[in-house]
Design a protein around this motif. Structure first.
Motif, PDB file in Angstrom:
ATOM      1  N   LEU A  28      -0.634  46.797   0.844  1.00 27.04           N
ATOM      2  CA  LEU A  28      -1.283  48.087   1.052  1.00 27.04           C
ATOM      3  C   LEU A  28      -0.502  48.932   2.049  1.00 27.04           C
ATOM      4  CD1 LEU A  28      -3.692  49.953   0.559  1.00 27.04           C
ATOM      5  CD2 LEU A  28      -4.899  48.757   2.417  1.00 27.04           C
ATOM      6  N   ARG A  29      -0.002  48.321   3.095  1.00 24.14           N
ATOM      7  CA  ARG A  29       0.784  49.054   4.098  1.00 24.14           C
ATOM      8  C   ARG A  29       2.049  49.641   3.466  1.00 24.14           C
ATOM      9  NH1 ARG A  29       0.944  45.347   7.462  1.00 24.14           N
ATOM     10  NH2 ARG A  29       2.967  44.437   6.916  1.00 24.14           N
ATOM     11  N   THR A  44      -3.001  43.029   2.577  1.00 24.55           N
ATOM     12  CA  THR A  44      -2.810  43.981   3.675  1.00 24.55           C
ATOM     13  C   THR A  44      -1.367  44.446   3.756  1.00 24.55           C
ATOM     14  OG1 THR A  44      -4.629  42.956   4.916  1.00 24.55           O
ATOM     15  CG2 THR A  44      -3.054  44.298   6.155  1.00 24.55           C
ATOM     16  N   SER A  45      -0.443  43.532   3.573  1.00 26.34           N
ATOM     17  CA  SER A  45       0.978  43.881   3.610  1.00 26.34           C
ATOM     18  C   SER A  45       1.349  44.801   2.454  1.00 26.34           C
ATOM     19  CB  SER A  45       1.820  42.602   3.551  1.00 26.34           C
ATOM     20  OG  SER A  45       3.197  42.912   3.519  1.00 26.34           O
ATOM     21  N   ARG A  70     -12.981  45.211  -0.372  1.00 31.56           N
ATOM     22  CA  ARG A  70     -12.460  44.566   0.833  1.00 31.56           C
ATOM     23  C   ARG A  70     -11.190  43.793   0.516  1.00 31.56           C
ATOM     24  NH1 ARG A  70     -17.877  43.255   0.832  1.00 31.56           N
ATOM     25  NH2 ARG A  70     -17.360  41.108   0.248  1.00 31.56           N
ATOM     26  N   ALA A  71     -10.389  43.563   1.545  1.00 31.65           N
ATOM     27  CA  ALA A  71      -9.128  42.838   1.359  1.00 31.65           C
ATOM     28  C   ALA A  71      -9.382  41.454   0.766  1.00 31.65           C
ATOM     29  CB  ALA A  71      -8.378  42.723   2.688  1.00 31.65           C
ATOM     30  N   ALA A  96      -5.446  37.454   1.710  1.00 31.22           N
ATOM     31  CA  ALA A  96      -5.806  38.733   2.321  1.00 31.22           C
ATOM     32  C   ALA A  96      -4.627  39.322   3.088  1.00 31.22           C
ATOM     33  CB  ALA A  96      -7.016  38.545   3.235  1.00 31.22           C
ATOM     34  N   ASN A  97      -3.825  38.464   3.732  1.00 33.72           N
ATOM     35  CA  ASN A  97      -2.635  38.953   4.447  1.00 33.72           C
ATOM     36  C   ASN A  97      -1.648  39.604   3.490  1.00 33.72           C
ATOM     37  OD1 ASN A  97      -3.545  38.174   6.961  1.00 33.72           O
ATOM     38  ND2 ASN A  97      -2.476  36.195   6.928  1.00 33.72           N
ATOM     39  N   ARG A 108      -8.147  49.037  -2.954  1.00 32.18           N
ATOM     40  CA  ARG A 108      -8.550  49.161  -1.545  1.00 32.18           C
ATOM     41  C   ARG A 108      -8.892  50.598  -1.162  1.00 32.18           C
ATOM     42  NH1 ARG A 108      -9.993  47.530   2.035  1.00 32.18           N
ATOM     43  NH2 ARG A 108      -8.524  47.076   3.711  1.00 32.18           N
TER      44      ARG A 108
END
Length: 361
Positions: A207-208, A204-205, A188-189, A200-201, A182
């Motif tokens: 990556l955070r 995102t989690s 893209r996610a 994708a969720n 990323r």
């Protein structure tokens, strides 16, 4: 679907300007030359991708070969729902994750060399990767030159800096892969989710969490641009002080919270006093003198590190020394003991005192 061994074809030789679509069609028909022409533009960036995740150049090359073999064997099932580049990154990323799960892989540990003199008590014994290896800038140039401007080249090198690589190795494997895909490569996610067979969720989690972990590990002051006047001045001052055996002059070039490490030894020396003591009692003890041959590793100034022998005109390699420059000072000294790494940087195992390569070695 083609067999396990590419066969030579005639389509690519006849016209080196064939489109990717043509190459793909030929490769599906078993044309090995077409397959090689299709994947060759991505070979170096795939190797660097594997290196970021694994931390070892040798392991990255092994996994790259596995990736290309898997791509060849599976090209008949490639449905072109994504670009060839994305398809190859999916294979490479999952091969890296498989490698990290395999306890038998040598990337988990490196044999530590036996010190020539007793080492002082370290500031701490680190749990960071013993398998971390440097990456030659000459290979990075093959990627950076495809991106215009010095800023793009700077970003390529920042993403393989030793500080970034060491911090990456501390992350769980999937977080590591997500962050690279990323934030470094810009996928893209949704693309990363497909690569990792997740949502994708979840991407995102992950990556955070990865970003949060890296915030505390990376330098807060930017390094000067590679080969800029400021960097060249720092490198020249360091080389002059080191070859002269001037411990105080070396220490004067360091930041107050500088680190000295020696992969694969799990030892770290932190701060000016600890590094001064180490240099005086180990590196430059008993009048030892060295010759530094400049090179570059991981977007950073580096040197082949040779020990002078007062009884011989031959200088023997003692590894690779990499500088992490932060602002106007040196933030870290990383010495890699493995002299087998020298060949990747075009450096010999021994030199004559006149800096000519010893042809007998």
């Amino acid at each position: 679907m083609p067999g396990n061994t590419p066969r030579s074809g005639t389509g690519v030789e006849a016209d080196g300007r064939r489109s990717a679509e043509d190459l793909l069609a030929l490769a599906r028909g078993g044309d090995g030359e077409a397959f090689r022409a299709l994947v060759e533009p991505y070979r170096r960036e795939l190797q660097v991708h594997c290196y970021r995740i694994l931390g070892s150049v040798h392991d990255a090359e092994d996994v790259l070969q596995e990736t290309l073999l898997a791509a060849w064997r599976g090209i008949g099932d490639y449905e072109q729902r994504s670009s060839t580049r994305t398809w190859l990154y999916r294979i490479a990323t999952n091969r890296c994750l498989n490698a990290l799960r395999a306890d038998s892989r040598r990337l988990r540990e490196r044999a530590a060399p036996k010190p020539e003199v007793p080492l002082p008590e370290p500031s701490r014994r680190r749990s960071e990767p013993s398998w971390l290896e440097p990456y030659p800038d000459v290979l990075l140039d093959q990627i950076a030159d495809h991106q215009p401007g010095p800023e793009a080249r700077y970003e390529v090198r920042e993403s393989v800096s030793l500080a970034f690589l060491a911090a990456l190795q501390l992350l769980p494997a999937r977080q590591r892969a997500v962050l690279v895909l990323r934030d470094v490569l810009g996928f893209r996610a949704s693309e990363v989710a497909t690569m990792l067979d997740t949502t994708a969720n979840a991407v995102t989690s992950a990556l955070r969490r990865a970003r949060g972990a890296l915030t505390h590990e990376l330098p807060s002051v930017a390094a000067p641009l590679p080969n800029s006047p400021r960097e060249r001045r720092i490198v020249a001052d360091f080389s002059r002080a080191f070859e002269a055996g001037d411990v105080d002059a070396i220490v004067a070039l360091l930041t107050d919270d500088a680190w000295l490490t020696m992969p694969p030894l799990p030892l770290e020396y932190h701060g000016l006093d600890a590094i001064r003591h180490f240099l005086a009692t180990v590196v430059l003890c008993d009048g030892r003198r060295h010759v530094l041959v400049p090179t570059r590793a991981n977007g950073q100034p580096a040197f082949g590190y040779y020990l002078r022998d007062p009884r011989s005109p031959i200088l023997h390699a003692h590894g690779l020394l990499v500088l992490t420059v932060s602002g106007d000072r040196i933030d870290a000294l990383t010495r890699f003991h493995d002299t087998a790494l020298m060949a990747m940087f075009g450096l010999p195992r021994s030199l004559r005192d006149s800096f000519e390569v010893d042809s007998g070695h």
